[in-house]
Design a protein around this motif. Structure first.
Motif, PDB file in Angstrom:
ATOM      1  N   ASN A  14      33.228  64.190  22.746  1.00  0.00           N
ATOM      2  CA  ASN A  14      32.153  65.393  23.102  1.00  0.00           C
ATOM      3  C   ASN A  14      32.067  65.333  24.842  1.00  0.00           C
ATOM      4  O   ASN A  14      31.027  64.868  25.005  1.00  0.00           O
ATOM      5  CB  ASN A  14      31.070  65.298  22.568  1.00  0.00           C
ATOM      6  N   PRO A  15      33.319  65.905  25.425  1.00  0.00           N
ATOM      7  CA  PRO A  15      33.009  65.685  27.012  1.00  0.00           C
ATOM      8  C   PRO A  15      32.032  66.658  27.592  1.00  0.00           C
ATOM      9  O   PRO A  15      31.993  67.765  27.000  1.00  0.00           O
ATOM     10  CB  PRO A  15      34.650  65.817  27.225  1.00  0.00           C
ATOM     11  N   LEU A  16      31.875  66.208  28.847  1.00  0.00           N
ATOM     12  CA  LEU A  16      31.228  67.000  29.697  1.00  0.00           C
ATOM     13  C   LEU A  16      32.114  68.468  30.020  1.00  0.00           C
ATOM     14  O   LEU A  16      33.168  68.239  30.116  1.00  0.00           O
ATOM     15  CB  LEU A  16      30.738  66.640  30.982  1.00  0.00           C
ATOM     16  N   PRO A  17      31.399  69.763  30.058  1.00  0.00           N
ATOM     17  CA  PRO A  17      32.399  70.799  30.629  1.00  0.00           C
ATOM     18  C   PRO A  17      32.886  70.533  31.788  1.00  0.00           C
ATOM     19  O   PRO A  17      32.385  69.597  32.645  1.00  0.00           O
ATOM     20  CB  PRO A  17      31.048  71.801  30.454  1.00  0.00           C
ATOM     21  N   SER A  18      34.169  71.123  32.020  1.00  0.00           N
ATOM     22  CA  SER A  18      34.821  71.042  33.307  1.00  0.00           C
ATOM     23  C   SER A  18      34.199  71.534  34.492  1.00  0.00           C
ATOM     24  O   SER A  18      34.575  70.891  35.602  1.00  0.00           O
ATOM     25  CB  SER A  18      36.151  71.233  33.052  1.00  0.00           C
ATOM     26  N   TYR A  19      33.217  72.242  34.191  1.00  0.00           N
ATOM     27  CA  TYR A  19      32.638  72.997  35.550  1.00  0.00           C
ATOM     28  C   TYR A  19      31.346  72.033  36.048  1.00  0.00           C
ATOM     29  O   TYR A  19      30.944  72.223  37.127  1.00  0.00           O
ATOM     30  CB  TYR A  19      32.338  74.378  35.296  1.00  0.00           C
ATOM     31  N   ALA A  20      31.225  70.839  35.276  1.00  0.00           N
ATOM     32  CA  ALA A  20      29.946  70.051  35.740  1.00  0.00           C
ATOM     33  C   ALA A  20      30.360  69.388  37.197  1.00  0.00           C
ATOM     34  O   ALA A  20      31.639  68.814  37.249  1.00  0.00           O
ATOM     35  CB  ALA A  20      29.788  69.016  34.810  1.00  0.00           C
ATOM     36  N   TYR A  49      24.031  40.998  30.458  1.00  0.00           N
ATOM     37  CA  TYR A  49      24.642  42.325  30.530  1.00  0.00           C
ATOM     38  C   TYR A  49      24.564  42.721  31.829  1.00  0.00           C
ATOM     39  O   TYR A  49      23.956  42.460  32.675  1.00  0.00           O
ATOM     40  CB  TYR A  49      23.855  43.310  29.497  1.00  0.00           C
ATOM     41  N   GLY A  50      25.514  43.983  32.143  1.00  0.00           N
ATOM     42  CA  GLY A  50      25.358  44.549  33.672  1.00  0.00           C
ATOM     43  C   GLY A  50      25.870  45.917  33.552  1.00  0.00           C
ATOM     44  O   GLY A  50      26.359  46.530  32.326  1.00  0.00           O
ATOM     45  N   LEU A  51      25.588  46.624  34.342  1.00  0.00           N
ATOM     46  CA  LEU A  51      25.997  48.063  34.850  1.00  0.00           C
ATOM     47  C   LEU A  51      26.596  48.248  35.738  1.00  0.00           C
ATOM     48  O   LEU A  51      26.469  47.719  36.812  1.00  0.00           O
ATOM     49  CB  LEU A  51      24.653  48.476  34.894  1.00  0.00           C
ATOM     50  N   VAL A  52      27.922  49.045  35.649  1.00  0.00           N
ATOM     51  CA  VAL A  52      28.875  49.502  36.525  1.00  0.00           C
ATOM     52  C   VAL A  52      28.551  51.249  36.779  1.00  0.00           C
ATOM     53  O   VAL A  52      28.544  51.537  35.685  1.00  0.00           O
ATOM     54  CB  VAL A  52      30.347  49.143  36.337  1.00  0.00           C
ATOM     55  N   SER A  53      28.497  51.446  37.789  1.00  0.00           N
ATOM     56  CA  SER A  53      28.512  52.990  38.148  1.00  0.00           C
ATOM     57  C   SER A  53      29.443  53.720  38.967  1.00  0.00           C
ATOM     58  O   SER A  53      29.951  52.613  39.842  1.00  0.00           O
ATOM     59  CB  SER A  53      27.154  53.564  38.722  1.00  0.00           C
ATOM     60  N   GLN A  54      30.046  54.692  38.874  1.00  0.00           N
ATOM     61  CA  GLN A  54      30.947  55.240  39.626  1.00  0.00           C
ATOM     62  C   GLN A  54      30.649  56.645  39.852  1.00  0.00           C
ATOM     63  O   GLN A  54      30.318  57.193  38.628  1.00  0.00           O
ATOM     64  CB  GLN A  54      32.433  54.987  39.153  1.00  0.00           C
ATOM     65  N   SER A  55      31.144  57.299  40.772  1.00  0.00           N
ATOM     66  CA  SER A  55      31.172  58.735  41.203  1.00  0.00           C
ATOM     67  C   SER A  55      32.312  59.239  40.896  1.00  0.00           C
ATOM     68  O   SER A  55      33.487  58.864  41.291  1.00  0.00           O
ATOM     69  CB  SER A  55      30.646  59.151  42.419  1.00  0.00           C
ATOM     70  N   CYS A  56      32.536  60.596  40.211  1.00  0.00           N
ATOM     71  CA  CYS A  56      33.925  61.313  40.303  1.00  0.00           C
ATOM     72  C   CYS A  56      34.026  62.597  40.671  1.00  0.00           C
ATOM     73  O   CYS A  56      32.922  63.165  40.957  1.00  0.00           O
ATOM     74  CB  CYS A  56      34.076  61.488  38.620  1.00  0.00           C
ATOM     75  N   HIS A  57      34.869  62.702  41.630  1.00  0.00           N
ATOM     76  CA  HIS A  57      35.295  63.878  42.172  1.00  0.00           C
ATOM     77  C   HIS A  57      36.153  65.091  41.762  1.00  0.00           C
ATOM     78  O   HIS A  57      36.805  64.825  40.915  1.00  0.00           O
ATOM     79  CB  HIS A  57      35.516  63.620  43.625  1.00  0.00           C
TER      80      HIS A  57
END
Length: 135
Positions: free
Chosen positions: A14-20, A127-135
């Motif tokens: 159920n992906p995010l819309p491509s315009y996000a 436990y750990g959290l990894v974050s990344q930004s997508c462009h």
């Protein structure tokens, strides 16, 4: 912060819309004895505009404490605290139940889920959290 979590069956993506835009991905992992790493959750958030109003989009991918993929939920919200509300609502749709809580960051929401997993399954040693930004 997390009262309980009852994983629900996987029903497909159920992906995010491509315009996000401004998309960020947060992946929660747990470590079991022997260094075995499992994915415990993944939250993807982004922004868009609709009729001049800012919207926050959130997709939460749930997993069991053994790293088995479960339900994926997507929400979008406008208004005050929209990213927090969108993320929390997506998590609720996958079976996460929260105690009453004030607005917080996506990182805090996922870290609280990691804490819940580590309390309910003693095999999860950290436990750990990894974050990344997508462009």
């Amino acid at each position: 912060m997390i009262k309980s979590f009852t994983p629900q069956r996987f029903e497909g993506p159920n992906p995010l819309p491509s315009y996000a835009a401004n998309v960020r991905v947060y992946t929660l992992t747990g470590v079991a004895p022997g260094g075995y790493v499992v994915t415990l959750g993944r939250l993807t958030v982004g922004d868009s505009m609709s009729a001049g109003n800012p919207l926050a989009h959130a997709m939460f991918e749930s997993f069991t404490d053994h790293g088995e993929r479960r339900k994926v939920a997507r929400t979008r919200v406008s208004g005050h605290d929209r990213e927090f509300i969108a993320a929390k609502n997506a998590m609720i749709e996958t079976g996460v139940e929260f105690f009453p809580l004030a607005s917080c960051s996506c990182e805090d929401l996922l870290n609280s889920l990691g804490e819940w997993f580590s309390v309910t399954n003693p095999d999860i040693t950290s436990y750990g959290l990894v974050s990344q930004s997508c462009h």
